[in-house]
Motif scaffolding. Structure first.
Motif, PDB file in Angstrom:
ATOM      1  N   UNK A  49       0.779  -1.527  -0.270  1.00 56.84           N
ATOM      2  CA  UNK A  49      -0.251   0.207  -0.278  1.00 56.84           C
ATOM      3  C   UNK A  49       1.051   1.304  -0.115  1.00 56.84           C
ATOM      4  N   UNK A  50       0.209   2.238  -0.507  1.00 52.55           N
ATOM      5  CA  UNK A  50       1.316   3.676  -0.696  1.00 52.55           C
ATOM      6  C   UNK A  50       0.357   4.686  -1.099  1.00 52.55           C
ATOM      7  N   UNK A  51       0.593   5.948  -0.393  1.00 52.15           N
ATOM      8  CA  UNK A  51      -0.079   6.976  -0.893  1.00 52.15           C
ATOM      9  C   UNK A  51       1.280   8.049  -2.089  1.00 52.15           C
ATOM     10  N   UNK A  52       1.026   8.052  -3.628  1.00 53.10           N
ATOM     11  CA  UNK A  52       2.668   8.396  -4.314  1.00 53.10           C
ATOM     12  C   UNK A  52       3.339   9.271  -3.959  1.00 53.10           C
ATOM     13  N   UNK A  53       2.168  10.031  -3.756  1.00 51.58           N
ATOM     14  CA  UNK A  53       2.076  11.887  -3.595  1.00 51.58           C
ATOM     15  C   UNK A  53       3.106  12.022  -2.175  1.00 51.58           C
ATOM     16  N   UNK A  54       2.560  11.225  -1.245  1.00 54.41           N
ATOM     17  CA  UNK A  54       3.348  11.135   0.275  1.00 54.41           C
ATOM     18  C   UNK A  54       4.667  10.998  -0.415  1.00 54.41           C
ATOM     19  N   UNK A  55       4.946   9.287  -0.824  1.00 50.69           N
ATOM     20  CA  UNK A  55       6.255   9.343  -1.451  1.00 50.69           C
ATOM     21  C   UNK A  55       7.421   9.976  -1.456  1.00 50.69           C
ATOM     22  N   UNK A  56       6.394  10.549  -2.853  1.00 42.61           N
ATOM     23  CA  UNK A  56       6.995  11.938  -3.567  1.00 42.61           C
ATOM     24  C   UNK A  56       7.682  12.840  -2.708  1.00 42.61           C
ATOM     25  N   UNK A  57       6.426  13.033  -1.904  1.00 44.87           N
ATOM     26  CA  UNK A  57       7.503  14.602  -0.498  1.00 44.87           C
ATOM     27  C   UNK A  57       7.600  14.090  -0.139  1.00 44.87           C
ATOM     28  N   UNK A  58       8.120  12.754   0.523  1.00 42.16           N
ATOM     29  CA  UNK A  58       9.519  12.262   1.422  1.00 42.16           C
ATOM     30  C   UNK A  58      11.150  12.260   0.496  1.00 42.16           C
ATOM     31  N   UNK A  59      10.543  11.646  -0.259  1.00 45.62           N
ATOM     32  CA  UNK A  59      12.001  11.362  -1.216  1.00 45.62           C
ATOM     33  C   UNK A  59      12.900  12.968  -2.147  1.00 45.62           C
ATOM     34  N   UNK A  60      12.321  13.714  -2.039  1.00 49.45           N
ATOM     35  CA  UNK A  60      12.047  14.877  -2.372  1.00 49.45           C
ATOM     36  C   UNK A  60      13.013  15.814  -1.479  1.00 49.45           C
ATOM     37  N   UNK A  61      11.378  16.112  -0.314  1.00 51.91           N
ATOM     38  CA  UNK A  61      12.648  17.013   1.199  1.00 51.91           C
ATOM     39  C   UNK A  61      13.737  16.196   1.368  1.00 51.91           C
ATOM     40  N   UNK A  62      13.870  14.877   1.154  1.00 52.22           N
ATOM     41  CA  UNK A  62      15.454  14.474   1.752  1.00 52.22           C
ATOM     42  C   UNK A  62      16.125  14.656   0.469  1.00 52.22           C
ATOM     43  N   UNK A  63      15.840  15.054  -0.595  1.00 54.94           N
ATOM     44  CA  UNK A  63      17.304  15.504  -1.236  1.00 54.94           C
ATOM     45  C   UNK A  63      17.772  16.641  -1.673  1.00 54.94           C
ATOM     46  N   UNK A  64      16.569  18.004  -1.140  1.00 58.18           N
ATOM     47  CA  UNK A  64      16.611  18.461  -0.948  1.00 58.18           C
ATOM     48  C   UNK A  64      17.303  19.487   0.672  1.00 58.18           C
ATOM     49  N   UNK A  65      16.958  17.849   1.558  1.00 57.81           N
ATOM     50  CA  UNK A  65      18.669  17.954   3.041  1.00 57.81           C
ATOM     51  C   UNK A  65      19.682  17.946   2.763  1.00 57.81           C
ATOM     52  N   UNK A  66      19.890  17.079   2.114  1.00 53.04           N
ATOM     53  CA  UNK A  66      21.490  16.589   1.482  1.00 53.04           C
ATOM     54  C   UNK A  66      22.007  16.967   0.936  1.00 53.04           C
ATOM     55  N   UNK A  67      20.761  18.450   0.368  1.00 52.00           N
ATOM     56  CA  UNK A  67      21.615  19.164  -0.790  1.00 52.00           C
ATOM     57  C   UNK A  67      22.307  20.429   0.393  1.00 52.00           C
ATOM     58  N   UNK A  68      20.856  20.568   0.868  1.00 50.67           N
ATOM     59  CA  UNK A  68      21.587  21.532   2.155  1.00 50.67           C
ATOM     60  C   UNK A  68      22.659  21.016   3.261  1.00 50.67           C
ATOM     61  N   UNK A  69      23.199  19.752   3.306  1.00 51.90           N
ATOM     62  CA  UNK A  69      23.694  19.023   3.939  1.00 51.90           C
ATOM     63  C   UNK A  69      25.557  19.242   3.647  1.00 51.90           C
ATOM     64  N   UNK A  70      25.282  18.461   1.949  1.00 53.00           N
ATOM     65  CA  UNK A  70      26.570  19.024   1.706  1.00 53.00           C
ATOM     66  C   UNK A  70      26.518  19.716   0.464  1.00 53.00           C
ATOM     67  N   UNK A  71      26.467  20.207   0.132  1.00 47.31           N
ATOM     68  CA  UNK A  71      26.401  21.515  -0.871  1.00 47.31           C
ATOM     69  C   UNK A  71      27.211  21.015  -1.944  1.00 47.31           C
ATOM     70  N   UNK A  72      27.195  20.467  -2.909  1.00 45.01           N
ATOM     71  CA  UNK A  72      27.926  20.194  -4.470  1.00 45.01           C
ATOM     72  C   UNK A  72      28.132  18.950  -5.231  1.00 45.01           C
ATOM     73  N   UNK A  73      27.201  18.108  -4.125  1.00 44.27           N
ATOM     74  CA  UNK A  73      26.980  16.919  -3.885  1.00 44.27           C
ATOM     75  C   UNK A  73      25.970  17.128  -4.830  1.00 44.27           C
ATOM     76  N   UNK A  74      25.557  16.276  -5.798  1.00 46.87           N
ATOM     77  CA  UNK A  74      25.201  16.029  -6.936  1.00 46.87           C
ATOM     78  C   UNK A  74      24.387  14.517  -6.778  1.00 46.87           C
TER      79      UNK A  74
END
Length: 279
Positions: A16-41
């Motif tokens: 079971x899943x909520x696709x939009x909730x999954x997307x929000x979590x993954x996008x937020x995590x990628x944004x958090x990683x970008x803040x913590x480790x700038x320049x890491x693609x």
């Protein structure tokens, strides 16, 4: 392709899943990683596949399982595993270079273990599952390297090494020392069988305590439990070994009565000598 679409496609719609909730979590995590480790693609699709492979099994919806993972840290390890020099440099700066508990040589060995594959074995960074803090996981790997480095150069420890580490000191008791000469082979065979039957985690705990000399406090940090829990685990494992030795002596050697008890006393001494909680 959106990260959620990629991740959910790899799960074949089995949860079971909520696709939009999954997307929000993954996008937020990628944004958090970008803040913590700038320049890491981080490649979003590769990241989604990386997370999907580490998603805990269970009946809960996908988004609930994701909420229990260190998603930003998984993004960094995904980039490291992909060979990103920026990611590896950021990882090194935060988790390896400033660790005062390891020497330069140990740090270099840690880098090799984490980032270089060995034959068909993937680099160890791929073992990070995201369920605990990345820094703590790195310290665990480093501790294992320090322990291994403290041993003389030889093959990995065997059950015979563990048995030797448990062996009674001949000076421990004159009576037992005399008994040792006649009984060692019998008890050794029984203990070898009992040790071989142990779960891998229990065998490793005995190796770390008896052979590596790691104390209960440090083992507690390593396994993220209280030192008293390690002490109880060691007592449980030794009790189980002794019970298995008793069964072996009775069934294979047809021993009973005083003779059996004397051999069990000897076996117990092997499991007890030097067993003092180290701090």
């Amino acid at each position: 392709m959106r990260p959620a679409t990629r991740l959910l496609s790899l799960l074949d719609g089995q949860r079971d899943h909520d696709a939009e909730a999954v997307e929000r979590l993954l996008v937020a995590a990628l944004a958090d990683a970008d803040r913590r480790w700038p320049g890491v693609a981080v490649d979003a699709e590769a990241y989604a596949a990386w997370v999907a492979a580490r998603l805990p099994a269970g009946p809960e919806p996908v988004e609930a399982a994701l909420a229990g993972l260190r998603l930003a840290e998984l993004a960094l390890t995904c980039a490291c595993a992909g060979g990103s020099t920026a990611a590896i440099a950021a990882f090194d700066a935060e988790f390896i270079a400033r660790d005062r508990r390891t020497t330069d040589d140990q740090k270099q060995l840690l880098r090799q273990k984490l980032f270089l594959a060995q034959g068909d074995t993937p680099a160890r960074i791929a073992r990070y599952g995201g369920r605990g803090e990345l820094g703590r996981w790195v310290r665990t790997v480093a501790t294992r390297i320090v322990i291994d480095g403290a041993r003389p150069e030889r093959e990995q420890p065997t059950d015979d090494d563990l048995l030797d580490a448990l062996s009674v000191d001949p000076g421990h008791s004159p009576e037992l020392a005399q008994l040792k000469q006649d009984a060692r082979k019998i008890v050794q065979a029984a203990l070898n069988g009992a040790i071989a039957a142990l779960p891998a985690r229990d065998r490793m705990l005995l190796l770390q305590y008896h052979l590596d000399g790691v104390g209960v406090v440090e083992l507690g940090r390593l396994y993220d439990v209280a030192p008293s829990t390690i002490s109880r685990s060691l007592a449980r494992i030794r009790g189980g070994l002794l019970a298995q030795v008793r069964r072996s002596l009775m069934s294979h050697h047809k021993l009973w009565g005083d003779e059996l008890e004397r051999l069990l006393e000897f076996a117990q001494s092997q499991l007890s000598v030097g067993v003092i909680d180290r701090t």
